[in-house]
Design a protein around this motif. Structure first.
Motif, PDB file in Angstrom:
ATOM      1  N   PHE A 147      10.030 -55.118 -45.250  1.00 18.06           N
ATOM      2  CA  PHE A 147       9.994 -53.809 -45.905  1.00 18.06           C
ATOM      3  C   PHE A 147      10.111 -52.683 -44.882  1.00 18.06           C
ATOM      4  O   PHE A 147      10.805 -51.701 -45.099  1.00 18.06           O
ATOM      5  CB  PHE A 147       8.716 -53.637 -46.725  1.00 18.06           C
ATOM      6  N   ARG A 148       9.420 -52.824 -43.749  1.00 21.43           N
ATOM      7  CA  ARG A 148       9.473 -51.805 -42.700  1.00 21.43           C
ATOM      8  C   ARG A 148      10.881 -51.680 -42.130  1.00 21.43           C
ATOM      9  O   ARG A 148      11.416 -50.579 -41.967  1.00 21.43           O
ATOM     10  CB  ARG A 148       8.478 -52.158 -41.583  1.00 21.43           C
ATOM     11  N   ILE A 149      11.522 -52.820 -41.867  1.00 23.86           N
ATOM     12  CA  ILE A 149      12.880 -52.823 -41.323  1.00 23.86           C
ATOM     13  C   ILE A 149      13.857 -52.196 -42.310  1.00 23.86           C
ATOM     14  O   ILE A 149      14.669 -51.345 -41.948  1.00 23.86           O
ATOM     15  CB  ILE A 149      13.312 -54.256 -40.944  1.00 23.86           C
ATOM     16  N   VAL A 150      13.786 -52.618 -43.566  1.00 21.92           N
ATOM     17  CA  VAL A 150      14.695 -52.099 -44.592  1.00 21.92           C
ATOM     18  C   VAL A 150      14.508 -50.591 -44.749  1.00 21.92           C
ATOM     19  O   VAL A 150      15.492 -49.842 -44.811  1.00 21.92           O
ATOM     20  CB  VAL A 150      14.501 -52.839 -45.928  1.00 21.92           C
ATOM     21  N   SER A 151      13.272 -50.129 -44.804  1.00 26.83           N
ATOM     22  CA  SER A 151      13.009 -48.698 -44.940  1.00 26.83           C
ATOM     23  C   SER A 151      13.629 -47.915 -43.784  1.00 26.83           C
ATOM     24  O   SER A 151      14.266 -46.874 -43.998  1.00 26.83           O
ATOM     25  CB  SER A 151      11.501 -48.449 -44.991  1.00 26.83           C
ATOM     26  N   HIS A 152      13.489 -48.429 -42.575  1.00 32.71           N
ATOM     27  CA  HIS A 152      14.049 -47.744 -41.406  1.00 32.71           C
ATOM     28  C   HIS A 152      15.572 -47.723 -41.464  1.00 32.71           C
ATOM     29  O   HIS A 152      16.198 -46.688 -41.207  1.00 32.71           O
ATOM     30  CB  HIS A 152      13.567 -48.425 -40.120  1.00 32.71           C
ATOM     31  N   ILE A 153      16.188 -48.860 -41.798  1.00 37.02           N
ATOM     32  CA  ILE A 153      17.653 -48.914 -41.861  1.00 37.02           C
ATOM     33  C   ILE A 153      18.172 -47.978 -42.954  1.00 37.02           C
ATOM     34  O   ILE A 153      19.155 -47.266 -42.746  1.00 37.02           O
ATOM     35  CB  ILE A 153      18.154 -50.357 -42.068  1.00 37.02           C
ATOM     36  N   VAL A 154      17.499 -47.940 -44.090  1.00 35.21           N
ATOM     37  CA  VAL A 154      17.949 -47.075 -45.190  1.00 35.21           C
ATOM     38  C   VAL A 154      17.820 -45.597 -44.816  1.00 35.21           C
ATOM     39  O   VAL A 154      18.704 -44.798 -45.110  1.00 35.21           O
ATOM     40  CB  VAL A 154      17.166 -47.388 -46.483  1.00 35.21           C
ATOM     41  N   THR A 155      16.743 -45.232 -44.131  1.00 34.99           N
ATOM     42  CA  THR A 155      16.548 -43.813 -43.807  1.00 34.99           C
ATOM     43  C   THR A 155      17.251 -43.375 -42.524  1.00 34.99           C
ATOM     44  O   THR A 155      17.696 -42.236 -42.434  1.00 34.99           O
ATOM     45  CB  THR A 155      15.046 -43.463 -43.700  1.00 34.99           C
ATOM     46  N   LYS A 156      17.372 -44.264 -41.542  1.00 34.33           N
ATOM     47  CA  LYS A 156      17.951 -43.891 -40.245  1.00 34.33           C
ATOM     48  C   LYS A 156      19.353 -44.451 -40.005  1.00 34.33           C
ATOM     49  O   LYS A 156      20.093 -43.931 -39.183  1.00 34.33           O
ATOM     50  CB  LYS A 156      17.052 -44.370 -39.096  1.00 34.33           C
ATOM     51  N   GLY A 157      19.681 -45.557 -40.667  1.00 40.31           N
ATOM     52  CA  GLY A 157      21.017 -46.134 -40.506  1.00 40.31           C
ATOM     53  C   GLY A 157      21.139 -47.193 -39.427  1.00 40.31           C
ATOM     54  O   GLY A 157      22.229 -47.686 -39.166  1.00 40.31           O
ATOM     55  N   TYR A 158      20.029 -47.548 -38.791  1.00 40.12           N
ATOM     56  CA  TYR A 158      20.075 -48.544 -37.722  1.00 40.12           C
ATOM     57  C   TYR A 158      18.743 -49.291 -37.660  1.00 40.12           C
ATOM     58  O   TYR A 158      17.747 -48.867 -38.246  1.00 40.12           O
ATOM     59  CB  TYR A 158      20.400 -47.897 -36.375  1.00 40.12           C
ATOM     60  N   TRP A 159      18.756 -50.412 -36.921  1.00 46.24           N
ATOM     61  CA  TRP A 159      17.556 -51.234 -36.758  1.00 46.24           C
ATOM     62  C   TRP A 159      16.438 -50.412 -36.116  1.00 46.24           C
ATOM     63  O   TRP A 159      16.698 -49.605 -35.220  1.00 46.24           O
ATOM     64  CB  TRP A 159      17.839 -52.433 -35.851  1.00 46.24           C
ATOM     65  N   PRO A 160      15.179 -50.643 -36.504  1.00 42.69           N
ATOM     66  CA  PRO A 160      14.079 -49.999 -35.786  1.00 42.69           C
ATOM     67  C   PRO A 160      14.119 -50.428 -34.315  1.00 42.69           C
ATOM     68  O   PRO A 160      14.436 -51.591 -34.026  1.00 42.69           O
ATOM     69  CB  PRO A 160      12.821 -50.553 -36.469  1.00 42.69           C
ATOM     70  N   PRO A 161      13.827 -49.527 -33.391  1.00 38.91           N
ATOM     71  CA  PRO A 161      13.913 -49.869 -31.970  1.00 38.91           C
ATOM     72  C   PRO A 161      13.070 -51.078 -31.567  1.00 38.91           C
ATOM     73  O   PRO A 161      13.432 -51.809 -30.651  1.00 38.91           O
ATOM     74  CB  PRO A 161      13.420 -48.604 -31.259  1.00 38.91           C
ATOM     75  N   ASP A 162      11.957 -51.304 -32.264  1.00 41.54           N
ATOM     76  CA  ASP A 162      11.085 -52.421 -31.912  1.00 41.54           C
ATOM     77  C   ASP A 162      11.337 -53.687 -32.731  1.00 41.54           C
ATOM     78  O   ASP A 162      10.654 -54.694 -32.549  1.00 41.54           O
ATOM     79  CB  ASP A 162       9.618 -52.005 -32.030  1.00 41.54           C
ATOM     80  N   ALA A 163      12.305 -53.650 -33.623  1.00 38.62           N
ATOM     81  CA  ALA A 163      12.621 -54.839 -34.438  1.00 38.62           C
ATOM     82  C   ALA A 163      13.416 -55.841 -33.605  1.00 38.62           C
ATOM     83  O   ALA A 163      14.226 -55.457 -32.760  1.00 38.62           O
ATOM     84  CB  ALA A 163      13.418 -54.445 -35.675  1.00 38.62           C
ATOM     85  N   ARG A 164      13.196 -57.107 -33.845  1.00 35.92           N
ATOM     86  CA  ARG A 164      13.947 -58.156 -33.172  1.00 35.92           C
ATOM     87  C   ARG A 164      15.048 -58.609 -34.118  1.00 35.92           C
ATOM     88  O   ARG A 164      14.796 -58.872 -35.298  1.00 35.92           O
ATOM     89  CB  ARG A 164      13.028 -59.333 -32.834  1.00 35.92           C
ATOM     90  N   TRP A 165      16.274 -58.671 -33.637  1.00 44.08           N
ATOM     91  CA  TRP A 165      17.401 -59.089 -34.457  1.00 44.08           C
ATOM     92  C   TRP A 165      18.443 -59.732 -33.563  1.00 44.08           C
ATOM     93  O   TRP A 165      18.436 -59.555 -32.353  1.00 44.08           O
ATOM     94  CB  TRP A 165      17.985 -57.918 -35.244  1.00 44.08           C
ATOM     95  N   VAL A 166      19.311 -60.537 -34.176  1.00 40.93           N
ATOM     96  CA  VAL A 166      20.389 -61.190 -33.446  1.00 40.93           C
ATOM     97  C   VAL A 166      21.711 -60.954 -34.188  1.00 40.93           C
ATOM     98  O   VAL A 166      21.737 -60.804 -35.398  1.00 40.93           O
ATOM     99  CB  VAL A 166      20.173 -62.711 -33.255  1.00 40.93           C
ATOM    100  N   SER A 167      22.777 -60.928 -33.418  1.00 43.71           N
ATOM    101  CA  SER A 167      24.110 -60.809 -33.983  1.00 43.71           C
ATOM    102  C   SER A 167      24.614 -62.210 -34.306  1.00 43.71           C
ATOM    103  O   SER A 167      24.486 -63.125 -33.492  1.00 43.71           O
ATOM    104  CB  SER A 167      25.056 -60.129 -32.994  1.00 43.71           C
ATOM    105  N   ASP A 168      25.199 -62.367 -35.482  1.00 38.92           N
ATOM    106  CA  ASP A 168      25.785 -63.650 -35.886  1.00 38.92           C
ATOM    107  C   ASP A 168      27.298 -63.639 -35.705  1.00 38.92           C
ATOM    108  O   ASP A 168      27.992 -64.542 -36.140  1.00 38.92           O
ATOM    109  CB  ASP A 168      25.429 -63.944 -37.345  1.00 38.92           C
ATOM    110  N   ARG A 169      27.820 -62.604 -35.056  1.00 36.02           N
ATOM    111  CA  ARG A 169      29.258 -62.465 -34.857  1.00 36.02           C
ATOM    112  C   ARG A 169      29.735 -63.388 -33.760  1.00 36.02           C
ATOM    113  O   ARG A 169      29.118 -63.703 -32.829  1.00 36.02           O
ATOM    114  CB  ARG A 169      29.611 -61.021 -34.501  1.00 36.02           C
TER     115      ARG A 169
END
Length: 99
Positions: free
Chosen positions: A77-99
């Motif tokens: 929920f925190r990640i989604v809220s940040h992406i919806v309001t800011k347009g990018y991953w939260p700076p402290d969120a961990r994510w990986v590219s599947d490309r």
């Protein structure tokens, strides 16, 4: 806990990006895709052990994911809220590219 019903949500931005969330009510797969066909990026929980099932897709498919490829529902929920309001991953969120 067993999930009931469809627990998959897709949000589409005016720029054509997609934000997908699939949950089993305890953990969630959060994906950010730049265009149809793009494998995208997804939130991760490094060091999480095991796997979780009960991820119900819109085509009624039931999936199981490694816990390290999903995040706890509150974090989702925190990640989604940040992406919806800011347009990018939260700076402290961990994510990986599947490309």
């Amino acid at each position: 806990m067993e999930a009931q019903g469809q627990l998959e949500t897709w949000l589409t931005s005016s720029s054509g990006r997609f934000l997908a969330v699939v949950t089993n009510t305890e953990r969630a797969m959060v994906m950010l895709v730049v265009a149809e066909g793009d494998p995208g990026e997804h939130a991760v929980d490094p060091g999480a052990h095991g796997s979780s099932e009960g991820f119900v897709l819109s085509n009624r498919q039931h999936d199981e994911y490694p816990n390290e490829d999903t995040v706890p529902i509150g974090e989702a929920f925190r990640i989604v809220s940040h992406i919806v309001t800011k347009g990018y991953w939260p700076p402290d969120a961990r994510w990986v590219s599947d490309r």
